[in-house]
Each structure stands twice: as structure tokens, then as C-alpha cells.
Write a protein that holds these residues in place. Sequence first.
Motif, PDB file in Angstrom:
ATOM      1  N   ARG A   1       4.114  -0.277 -36.750  1.00 55.33           N
ATOM      2  CA  ARG A   1       4.907   0.904 -37.097  1.00 55.33           C
ATOM      3  C   ARG A   1       3.965   2.058 -37.415  1.00 55.33           C
ATOM      4  O   ARG A   1       2.848   1.842 -37.889  1.00 55.33           O
ATOM      5  CB  ARG A   1       5.785   0.622 -38.324  1.00 55.33           C
ATOM      6  N   PRO A   2       4.409   3.288 -37.172  1.00 59.54           N
ATOM      7  CA  PRO A   2       3.579   4.432 -37.544  1.00 59.54           C
ATOM      8  C   PRO A   2       3.534   4.608 -39.048  1.00 59.54           C
ATOM      9  O   PRO A   2       4.469   4.214 -39.763  1.00 59.54           O
ATOM     10  CB  PRO A   2       4.285   5.612 -36.870  1.00 59.54           C
ATOM     11  N   GLY A   3       2.445   5.166 -39.531  1.00 61.31           N
ATOM     12  CA  GLY A   3       2.296   5.392 -40.964  1.00 61.31           C
ATOM     13  C   GLY A   3       2.891   6.710 -41.397  1.00 61.31           C
ATOM     14  O   GLY A   3       3.506   7.441 -40.618  1.00 61.31           O
ATOM     15  N   GLY A   4       2.703   7.011 -42.673  1.00 59.88           N
ATOM     16  CA  GLY A   4       3.121   8.283 -43.213  1.00 59.88           C
ATOM     17  C   GLY A   4       4.607   8.534 -43.168  1.00 59.88           C
ATOM     18  O   GLY A   4       5.059   9.684 -43.167  1.00 59.88           O
ATOM     19  N   GLY A   5       5.406   7.471 -43.095  1.00 61.46           N
ATOM     20  CA  GLY A   5       6.851   7.635 -43.051  1.00 61.46           C
ATOM     21  C   GLY A   5       7.382   8.100 -41.713  1.00 61.46           C
ATOM     22  O   GLY A   5       8.569   8.413 -41.587  1.00 61.46           O
ATOM     23  N   ALA A   6       6.524   8.163 -40.682  1.00 56.74           N
ATOM     24  CA  ALA A   6       6.954   8.605 -39.355  1.00 56.74           C
ATOM     25  C   ALA A   6       7.767   7.510 -38.669  1.00 56.74           C
ATOM     26  O   ALA A   6       7.690   6.337 -39.029  1.00 56.74           O
ATOM     27  CB  ALA A   6       5.742   8.980 -38.503  1.00 56.74           C
ATOM     28  N   ASP A   7       8.543   7.907 -37.667  1.00 52.62           N
ATOM     29  CA  ASP A   7       9.310   6.911 -36.918  1.00 52.62           C
ATOM     30  C   ASP A   7       9.183   7.104 -35.409  1.00 52.62           C
ATOM     31  O   ASP A   7      10.038   6.703 -34.641  1.00 52.62           O
ATOM     32  CB  ASP A   7      10.784   6.923 -37.335  1.00 52.62           C
ATOM     33  N   VAL A   8       8.091   7.750 -34.978  1.00 51.43           N
ATOM     34  CA  VAL A   8       7.799   7.870 -33.555  1.00 51.43           C
ATOM     35  C   VAL A   8       6.357   7.435 -33.317  1.00 51.43           C
ATOM     36  O   VAL A   8       5.505   7.520 -34.200  1.00 51.43           O
ATOM     37  CB  VAL A   8       8.000   9.304 -33.031  1.00 51.43           C
ATOM     38  N   THR A   9       6.105   6.971 -32.093  1.00 52.10           N
ATOM     39  CA  THR A   9       4.770   6.502 -31.734  1.00 52.10           C
ATOM     40  C   THR A   9       3.814   7.680 -31.580  1.00 52.10           C
ATOM     41  O   THR A   9       4.103   8.611 -30.825  1.00 52.10           O
ATOM     42  CB  THR A   9       4.820   5.740 -30.402  1.00 52.10           C
ATOM     43  N   PRO A  10       2.690   7.656 -32.263  1.00 54.83           N
ATOM     44  CA  PRO A  10       1.663   8.681 -32.046  1.00 54.83           C
ATOM     45  C   PRO A  10       0.820   8.323 -30.830  1.00 54.83           C
ATOM     46  O   PRO A  10       0.989   7.253 -30.239  1.00 54.83           O
ATOM     47  CB  PRO A  10       0.828   8.594 -33.328  1.00 54.83           C
ATOM     48  N   ASN A  11      -0.054   9.194 -30.459  1.00 46.79           N
ATOM     49  CA  ASN A  11      -0.946   8.904 -29.332  1.00 46.79           C
ATOM     50  C   ASN A  11      -2.124   8.069 -29.818  1.00 46.79           C
ATOM     51  O   ASN A  11      -3.278   8.437 -29.665  1.00 46.79           O
ATOM     52  CB  ASN A  11      -1.436  10.204 -28.687  1.00 46.79           C
ATOM     53  N   ALA A  12      -1.813   6.926 -30.437  1.00 45.72           N
ATOM     54  CA  ALA A  12      -2.866   6.101 -31.012  1.00 45.72           C
ATOM     55  C   ALA A  12      -3.478   5.148 -29.998  1.00 45.72           C
ATOM     56  O   ALA A  12      -4.540   4.581 -30.228  1.00 45.72           O
ATOM     57  CB  ALA A  12      -2.306   5.293 -32.187  1.00 45.72           C
ATOM     58  N   MET A  13      -2.800   4.945 -28.883  1.00 48.70           N
ATOM     59  CA  MET A  13      -3.273   3.942 -27.927  1.00 48.70           C
ATOM     60  C   MET A  13      -4.161   4.527 -26.832  1.00 48.70           C
ATOM     61  O   MET A  13      -4.644   3.796 -25.985  1.00 48.70           O
ATOM     62  CB  MET A  13      -2.084   3.203 -27.310  1.00 48.70           C
ATOM     63  N   LEU A  14      -4.381   5.840 -26.840  1.00 49.11           N
ATOM     64  CA  LEU A  14      -5.258   6.483 -25.850  1.00 49.11           C
ATOM     65  C   LEU A  14      -4.936   5.994 -24.442  1.00 49.11           C
ATOM     66  O   LEU A  14      -5.801   5.598 -23.671  1.00 49.11           O
ATOM     67  CB  LEU A  14      -6.734   6.185 -26.189  1.00 49.11           C
ATOM     68  N   TYR A  15      -3.659   6.060 -24.094  1.00 50.26           N
ATOM     69  CA  TYR A  15      -3.174   5.398 -22.885  1.00 50.26           C
ATOM     70  C   TYR A  15      -3.843   5.901 -21.611  1.00 50.26           C
ATOM     71  O   TYR A  15      -4.106   5.123 -20.692  1.00 50.26           O
ATOM     72  CB  TYR A  15      -1.652   5.555 -22.780  1.00 50.26           C
ATOM     73  N   GLN A  16      -4.142   7.188 -21.535  1.00 53.03           N
ATOM     74  CA  GLN A  16      -4.719   7.700 -20.298  1.00 53.03           C
ATOM     75  C   GLN A  16      -6.123   7.174 -20.044  1.00 53.03           C
ATOM     76  O   GLN A  16      -6.533   7.023 -18.899  1.00 53.03           O
ATOM     77  CB  GLN A  16      -4.719   9.222 -20.326  1.00 53.03           C
ATOM     78  N   GLU A  17      -6.849   6.883 -21.113  1.00 49.67           N
ATOM     79  CA  GLU A  17      -8.222   6.431 -20.969  1.00 49.67           C
ATOM     80  C   GLU A  17      -8.344   4.916 -20.866  1.00 49.67           C
ATOM     81  O   GLU A  17      -9.321   4.412 -20.324  1.00 49.67           O
ATOM     82  CB  GLU A  17      -9.052   6.893 -22.175  1.00 49.67           C
ATOM     83  N   SER A  18      -7.381   4.194 -21.388  1.00 49.44           N
ATOM     84  CA  SER A  18      -7.610   2.788 -21.663  1.00 49.44           C
ATOM     85  C   SER A  18      -6.853   1.797 -20.792  1.00 49.44           C
ATOM     86  O   SER A  18      -7.325   0.686 -20.577  1.00 49.44           O
ATOM     87  CB  SER A  18      -7.254   2.489 -23.129  1.00 49.44           C
ATOM     88  N   PHE A  19      -5.668   2.173 -20.283  1.00 43.18           N
ATOM     89  CA  PHE A  19      -4.840   1.168 -19.642  1.00 43.18           C
ATOM     90  C   PHE A  19      -4.965   1.130 -18.123  1.00 43.18           C
ATOM     91  O   PHE A  19      -4.665   0.123 -17.501  1.00 43.18           O
ATOM     92  CB  PHE A  19      -3.364   1.395 -19.997  1.00 43.18           C
ATOM     93  N   GLY A  20      -5.342   2.251 -17.523  1.00 39.50           N
ATOM     94  CA  GLY A  20      -5.332   2.307 -16.064  1.00 39.50           C
ATOM     95  C   GLY A  20      -3.931   2.480 -15.514  1.00 39.50           C
ATOM     96  O   GLY A  20      -3.732   2.456 -14.299  1.00 39.50           O
ATOM     97  N   GLN A  21      -2.951   2.626 -16.389  1.00 44.64           N
ATOM     98  CA  GLN A  21      -1.567   2.836 -15.967  1.00 44.64           C
ATOM     99  C   GLN A  21      -0.771   3.363 -17.155  1.00 44.64           C
ATOM    100  O   GLN A  21      -1.139   3.136 -18.311  1.00 44.64           O
ATOM    101  CB  GLN A  21      -0.928   1.534 -15.472  1.00 44.64           C
ATOM    102  N   TYR A  22       0.284   4.066 -16.864  1.00 46.69           N
ATOM    103  CA  TYR A  22       1.254   4.454 -17.882  1.00 46.69           C
ATOM    104  C   TYR A  22       2.539   4.823 -17.150  1.00 46.69           C
ATOM    105  O   TYR A  22       2.524   5.057 -15.928  1.00 46.69           O
ATOM    106  CB  TYR A  22       0.738   5.607 -18.749  1.00 46.69           C
TER     107      TYR A  22
END
Length: 499
Positions: free
Chosen positions: A342-363
Motif C-alpha cells: 500500500r502507498p504510505g502517507g495516507g495515500a490511496d493511489v500507486t506512486p511511480n515507485a516501480m520505475l516501470y519504464q526503466e525496469s520491466f521492459g513492458q507496461y
Amino acid sequence: MDGLSYKQASKFLDASTMGIKKGDIEEFISTNDRNAWLDEQIGTQCAPHVEQTLYQQQQRGESSVTQEMRVCAWFDLALWDDAQLRQRMAFALSQILVVGDRDAQLAPYPLELAHYYDLLSQYAFEDYKTLLYHITRSPIMGHFLTMVGNLPTSETGVNPDQNYARELMQLFTIGLNKVNEDGTLAVAPDGNPIANYDDADVENMARVFTGWFMSNGSMSEPMVANDVYHDSDAKSILGQEFPAGVSAEQELDSVLNLLVNHPCTAPNISTLLIKRFVTSNPEPAYVQRVARVFKQTGGNLGQVIKAILLDDVVLNESSLYRAKLREPILAMTYLYRALDCRPGGGADVTPNAMLYQESFGQYPLGSPSVFNFYSPDFIPSGELGELGLFAPELEIIDWNQTVKMSNIAWKLVTENGYKTSSNSSAELYPDVSDFVSVASDYPQLISLIANRFFDGDIPPDIAPRFEGLWNAKSNNNKPYAISAMLYFSFVSHHFMVEE
């Protein structure tokens, strides 16, 4: 009633969701009915991608929507929405009916791309013709494959654009070459493949897709036909005659009927879906069983996915014909869901914590071309290549990508794993409390890890490594062995290869 073992239930849910969460398997076993579970999931709608993207914008306090917000909205739904099978199906369909935000025409339209994804979700379990109809009329697809505003030769003096016509046949329905009902290649007496269509078929098919224009300049409203600019002359496509004087709308209906009912479409689409859900190397008999359901139900995708997931192959163990490498992004959604991130700080949306463009090769909707991130028929070099086995995902997985994704997992289970969710809203935080609560009891801890990541059984070759990690910590520090144990679970080939 199914009477599945823990391992079988785990394998089924692994193939049917974006990742297994704490308590999912136990709850599923208590119902003991795969068919009922599938029916419930097929009947469950997911939250609209467009609405979640706008919510991402609102929660971030930004003035405009970005592609990153769209992708993070996808993570919101993948991680926390109840319609897990629909989410998984929409992602599979997005790799068949491909559009991508790397296309310069589509890059400025994140909300409209989210709307396209909503079409995949909404019609994920309808008949395939209905899905193709809405995809064909999407201005996102119209721009991606350059069909929007296509004009007849009488208007321009040149042949209409063939892009959509060609890919509709090659990638979305019948395929380049004839295949048998079981997906095996049909060959001529001389042993060569038999082409499904020729240049004349492509030229005539392109004429069908003339006269379609954007509605009020919208990139999300369905395209509309203007028969003044539709080529209404007679056409011959795949051996079927199309009479003159037919409207664009009627001709679209006729050509979709032709393509969906073509004998090659059922095995082609069945094979592609099997490869996204269950195995990279389905045996012909498995393809045939699913293809027959496709044909018998008029391409009803709800019945097709049930045929795929209720097949005995799904419960098989240690077979080359059950193995599939996890797609990088689905490996990460599994990890996030398994650890109830879960996101911190009481947030309820996913932040860009997974660095998807650099790390997965797909999105999602990020393919570099209409041919997806990788070919479904990719055969890597080495032992798999020598055996002639497909491993599509390996086309985008290399050491560089593996290290980057592993680093994200390490940060998640180490730095974030021992923090509380009151920290930063820019990070995702796993809940490792259930692991920590049994940290001093090795049998309970290892059982919990086995159930969460390994279908209930720790693989024998890594069991000593886990024990060594646990023994290396003093009694008071046993909880600090957990991060390394979770990390090695994730990077283990036993987890990364579904079999």
C-alpha cells in the motif's frame, strides 16, 4: 465440487489473477468450485481505467493527465480491484489488439488510451466479433494503424491505406498461414506453408475500411462512417464476394463475420490466450479443446477463458507443456499483491515507485510496435532453443532488466518492509507483519513463505539457503532474516517460472 489440493488451488489462482493475496487460496478452497469462481469473476466489472486515471491526477494535485498517471492507475486496478480475472484478460488482450503510447500520434492522449483499455476490459468476456467491432471503431486504433480518414481510390487516385486491413488479418484473426484446428501448421503437398491471403485480399480488405472518420474530433468517441467516402464497389476477399452498394457499417459487419468464423481464427486466438495465461508451449490437443469452444460459442471469450482455465493442463506439475516464464510486470504485481503493498502517507493511489519504464521492459499499452513487446513464437538460444521450445517473455528479459527489477524488489522488502505506511506517499510499503509474527518459529515462517510464493512447498534446492539465512540471525534479530528470504523467493527461478 473440485476437491483441489492447496498446490492445485494455488496454481489455478496464479493463472487467473494478477497475483495471489494473503488468504485468497484458503478462501478459494473453502468454496471448492472453480466453475463458480470463474462465473463470478466473469460477471464482475472492474473500475473504469479512465476514472482511475483522473483520480490519480486529482490525488496528485496536477493540472494535466500524463501517461505515467495512466500506468499507475493500471497498477491501482491490478493490485486492488476485485475483478482480477477481467484485469488479467484485458492485459492479455492488450498484447493481441495492440496499440502503444510510444507512437507519436498517441503519446499526447493518456485518457484516450485509458478509454481504449476500458474497451478491452468491458468486452473482455463478450464474443470476439463484438470486441473487434469496438476496437475497429476506436480512433486510438484508427490512428495507430492509420485507418482513420482512409479514402477510396476514386478520391485520391491511389489505393487506400492497407495498414489496419493487413494487421486485422495477420495479428488479430486468421494469421499469415493456415493452421489446423489444433494450432499446428497446415502444409501443402510440397511441405510448404499455405498462405491465408494474398496481396489482392489485402487490397480489397483495405477498401472495406474507407470512409471512417473521427466523431467531433474526439479520440475516445467511436469513429463514424461517411458513406460518401466509402468504397462501395464490389470486392472479393478470402474467396467471398462482397456486393456493390453496401454501406461502410454493413460491410464492416460482414467482414468481421468472415474473419471471426474463419477456421484459423479460433486456434490462433486460443493459442495466444493460452500462452498468456497457462503455458508457452501448449500441446495441440489443448489448443484444439479450446478452439472448439471458440467455434461452438461463436467466439464467446468468457467461455473460451473458462475452457482454458478449467482444463486439466492448468493443474499439471513439472511439465514442459505447463511451464511459462512470468512476464516482468506480472511478476511485480504478484509480489505487490502477495505482500499487500500500500502507498504510505495516507495515500490511496500507486506512486511511480516501480520505475516501470526503466525496469520491466513492458507496461500497459506501451508496446513499441503492433507486434507487442515480444513475439509469441520467440525461441531463445541455448537448451530451450535446442528443444524447439517457445519462451516469448525471454525476448525482453536480459541481465540488465533482471538486475533492475531485482533492485526494486530488494528495496521493497528491505528499506520499505520495516517502515510503516505513515511514511512517504511516493512509496509502496509491504505488510510483512504476518511473517514477523512467526519470525522466531522457523517451521511456521517457512510454511508461510511456501504458501505465498511456492504453491505450498519450498523447493528442495533452496530450502537450505532459507534455513541458513534464518540461522545466521540471533534470536532477537530473526525478523531481519525475513527480507532476504522474501527477496530470494521472488528472484528464484521456482517463482519466476510457472510450472
